[in-house]
Write an enzyme that holds these catalytic residues in place. Structure first.
Site, mmCIF file in Angstrom:
data_model
loop_
_atom_site.group_PDB
_atom_site.id
_atom_site.type_symbol
_atom_site.label_atom_id
_atom_site.label_comp_id
_atom_site.label_asym_id
_atom_site.label_seq_id
_atom_site.Cartn_x
_atom_site.Cartn_y
_atom_site.Cartn_z
ATOM 1 N N HIS A 204 44.021 78.006 35.727
ATOM 2 C CA HIS A 204 44.110 77.210 34.505
ATOM 3 C C HIS A 204 44.727 75.832 34.678
ATOM 4 O O HIS A 204 44.721 75.027 33.762
ATOM 5 C CB HIS A 204 44.850 77.985 33.407
ATOM 6 C CG HIS A 204 46.346 77.952 33.530
ATOM 7 N ND1 HIS A 204 47.001 78.644 34.502
ATOM 8 C CD2 HIS A 204 47.296 77.285 32.829
ATOM 9 C CE1 HIS A 204 48.297 78.411 34.390
ATOM 10 N NE2 HIS A 204 48.511 77.583 33.389
HETATM 11 C C1 UD1 Z 1 50.977 75.144 29.057
HETATM 12 C C2 UD1 Z 1 52.081 74.594 29.953
HETATM 13 C C3 UD1 Z 1 52.008 75.263 31.321
HETATM 14 C C4 UD1 Z 1 52.046 76.771 31.187
HETATM 15 C C5 UD1 Z 1 50.955 77.215 30.232
HETATM 16 C C6 UD1 Z 1 51.065 78.698 29.997
HETATM 17 C C7 UD1 Z 1 52.682 72.284 29.501
HETATM 18 C C8 UD1 Z 1 52.647 70.899 30.044
HETATM 19 N N1 UD1 Z 1 51.952 73.164 30.170
HETATM 20 O O1 UD1 Z 1 49.744 74.765 29.628
HETATM 21 O O2 UD1 Z 1 53.118 74.858 32.082
HETATM 22 O O3 UD1 Z 1 51.833 77.353 32.456
HETATM 23 O O4 UD1 Z 1 51.100 76.536 28.966
HETATM 24 O O5 UD1 Z 1 49.889 79.251 29.552
HETATM 25 O O6 UD1 Z 1 53.353 72.527 28.536
HETATM 26 N N2 UD1 Z 1 44.485 75.685 23.734
HETATM 27 C C9 UD1 Z 1 43.788 76.549 22.913
HETATM 28 N N3 UD1 Z 1 44.505 77.503 22.262
HETATM 29 C C10 UD1 Z 1 45.844 77.623 22.349
HETATM 30 C C11 UD1 Z 1 46.549 76.725 23.166
HETATM 31 C C12 UD1 Z 1 45.862 75.764 23.856
HETATM 32 O O7 UD1 Z 1 42.591 76.484 22.812
HETATM 33 O O8 UD1 Z 1 46.411 78.532 21.718
HETATM 34 C C13 UD1 Z 1 43.729 74.664 24.506
HETATM 35 C C14 UD1 Z 1 43.658 73.322 23.831
HETATM 36 O O9 UD1 Z 1 42.431 72.751 24.139
HETATM 37 C C15 UD1 Z 1 44.738 72.534 24.545
HETATM 38 C C16 UD1 Z 1 44.686 73.126 25.954
HETATM 39 O O10 UD1 Z 1 44.374 74.486 25.737
HETATM 40 O O11 UD1 Z 1 44.555 71.168 24.514
HETATM 41 C C17 UD1 Z 1 45.975 72.997 26.736
HETATM 42 O O12 UD1 Z 1 47.039 73.639 26.036
HETATM 43 P P1 UD1 Z 1 48.548 73.192 26.311
HETATM 44 O O13 UD1 Z 1 49.469 74.037 25.559
HETATM 45 O O14 UD1 Z 1 48.657 71.730 26.083
HETATM 46 O O15 UD1 Z 1 48.737 73.425 27.864
HETATM 47 P P2 UD1 Z 1 48.430 74.716 28.752
HETATM 48 O O16 UD1 Z 1 47.317 74.365 29.668
HETATM 49 O O17 UD1 Z 1 48.298 75.951 27.934
#
Ligand code: UD1
Length: 354
Positions: A204
């Site tokens: 991821h």
């Molecule tokens: C985040 C953390 C990472 C951690 C991971 C755990 C940061 C910088 N990164 O990464 O360190 O390992 O969480 O899983 O904080 N999205 C959805 N549904 C959700 C949440 C996110 O669809 O419930 C999608 C959205 O398109 C979003 C993307 O995932 O823009 C990234 O989500 P984000 O929380 O920004 O970062 P993670 O990749 O989950």
């Protein structure tokens, strides 16, 4: 003695599940604030229910934005929140944008900051998490490290006061839910036979999923394995999957709950991952792990080939799969399953004595 705990992303829910219980047992009042960084049912709600995490005092419902905007929006909401609840301390976990936002707001408001999983470094500043860790550690008043490596790293950075090696709270959770995970019938739900040899994969990190060349290398390596690879996919990667043709022996799954994930882990033959937590969990479950990155924060797991850093390189991944492991070389890492109690005790002392 009231503290505010700020969490927002999947692994933080798992960690908070065990620590919240220990804080409660120690008589500390905890208000949990969910930032809403993760919001899909399978990325959030399911964890709260399955792990019986106390209802959040507040869900800020921030959601997804660019890193800076997400951090800023969480900061704005938290400042308002702390102004009302006036916590004696703020507790954060790990290295997400929710962690960074809470660390900055707490320090601007002169509220002591408690960091769980302090001192971790990948030494790769291109990872947003690395910046989040460095800033959070610098601003913290009470720091809990999973191992001696964290304590040593903080010392190198001049952080020596109120630093404690307590073990890893994820190991507490791993031990607590091992029984239900092993006996769980979740795999059958996905049509997987009990004796099937398979690999469990999580991919991821943007550096692997958004870079088509790296993703193709990883999938190319998987295609040469003579067993299935099950890959629970983070929602952010759905779009990337549309850009590649999946080999026949890869099956994608929706995001799994904690117990489901642990169940897959315990029954897998090998783990491929670019996540931090799963590297440790693979080690605790005595499974070989191939890490799809060039560096790890969990360097202790790389001893004796338990965890091999292959990067997103097909040839290295296939070489790593062939490495033998001496099962007798396994020794306990990151505590004894009682880290949360140690943390609660120290937090209480800190709140009473400063
Ligand atoms: C985040 C953390 C990472 C951690 C991971 C755990 C940061 C910088 N990164 O990464 O360190 O390992 O969480 O899983 O904080 N999205 C959805 N549904 C959700 C949440 C996110 O669809 O419930 C999608 C959205 O398109 C979003 C993307 O995932 O823009 C990234 O989500 P984000 O929380 O920004 O970062 P993670 O990749 O989950």
């Amino acid at each position: 003695m009231n503290i505010s705990t700020v969490i927002g992303a999947r692994p933080q829910f798992v960690k908070a599940a065990v620590v919240s219980q220990a804080l409660k047992n120690a008589g500390i009042i905890e208000l949990i604030i969910h930032t809403g960084q993760h919001y899909d049912e399978k990325m959030s709600q399911i964890f709260w229910e399955e792990l019986s995490i106390p209802e959040p005092h507040k869900n800020l419902e921030i959601g997804s934005y660019s890193h800076s905007l997400q951090t800023a929006k969480i900061m704005m909401a938290l400042e308002n929140e702390f102004a009302h609840t006036k916590p004696s301390a703020v507790m954060v976990y790990g290295d997400t944008n929710s962690t960074l936002a809470a660390a900055l707001v707490a320090s601007k408001m002169n509220i002591p900051l408690i960091h769980i999983e302090a001192g971790l470094r990948s030494f790769n500043r291109e990872m947003p998490e690395e910046i989040n860790r460095i800033v959070t550690d610098t601003l913290s008043s009470l720091l809990f490290c999973s191992s001696d490596e964290g304590v040593k790293q903080l010392r190198k950075e001049g952080i020596t006061v109120n630093v404690f090696e307590v073990g890893d709270v994820m190991y507490d959770a791993f031990e607590r839910f091992k029984g239900p995970a092993i006996s769980s019938a979740e795999l059958y739900k996905y049509g997987i036979a009990g004796n099937e040899k398979f690999a469990l994969a999580t991919i991821h990190r943007p550096s692997n999923t958004d870079n088509l060349n790296n993703l193709t290398q990883i999938l190319g390596a998987f295609s040469e394995l003579d067993y299935m690879v099950y890959w629970p996919v983070h929602p952010r990667n759905k779009i990337n999957l549309e850009r590649v043709v999946l080999p026949k022996n890869i099956r994608t799954l929706p995001p799994l709950s904690y117990i489901e994930m642990q169940s897959f882990l315990h029954k897998s033959a090998i783990v491929f991952t670019d996540s931090g937590g799963l590297q440790k969990e693979a080690y605790w479950a005595r499974k070989p792990c191939v890490t799809l990155r060039n560096e790890t924060e969990w360097s202790e797991t790389t001893k004796n080939n338990w965890n091999i850093l292959a990067g997103p390189v097909k040839e290295n991944i296939l070489k790593a799969v062939k490495k033998e492991i001496d099962m007798n070389s396994w020794k306990r890492l990151y505590g004894d399953g009682n880290s949360a109690e140690r943390i609660a005790k120290k937090v209480k002392e800190f709140l009473v004595n400063g």
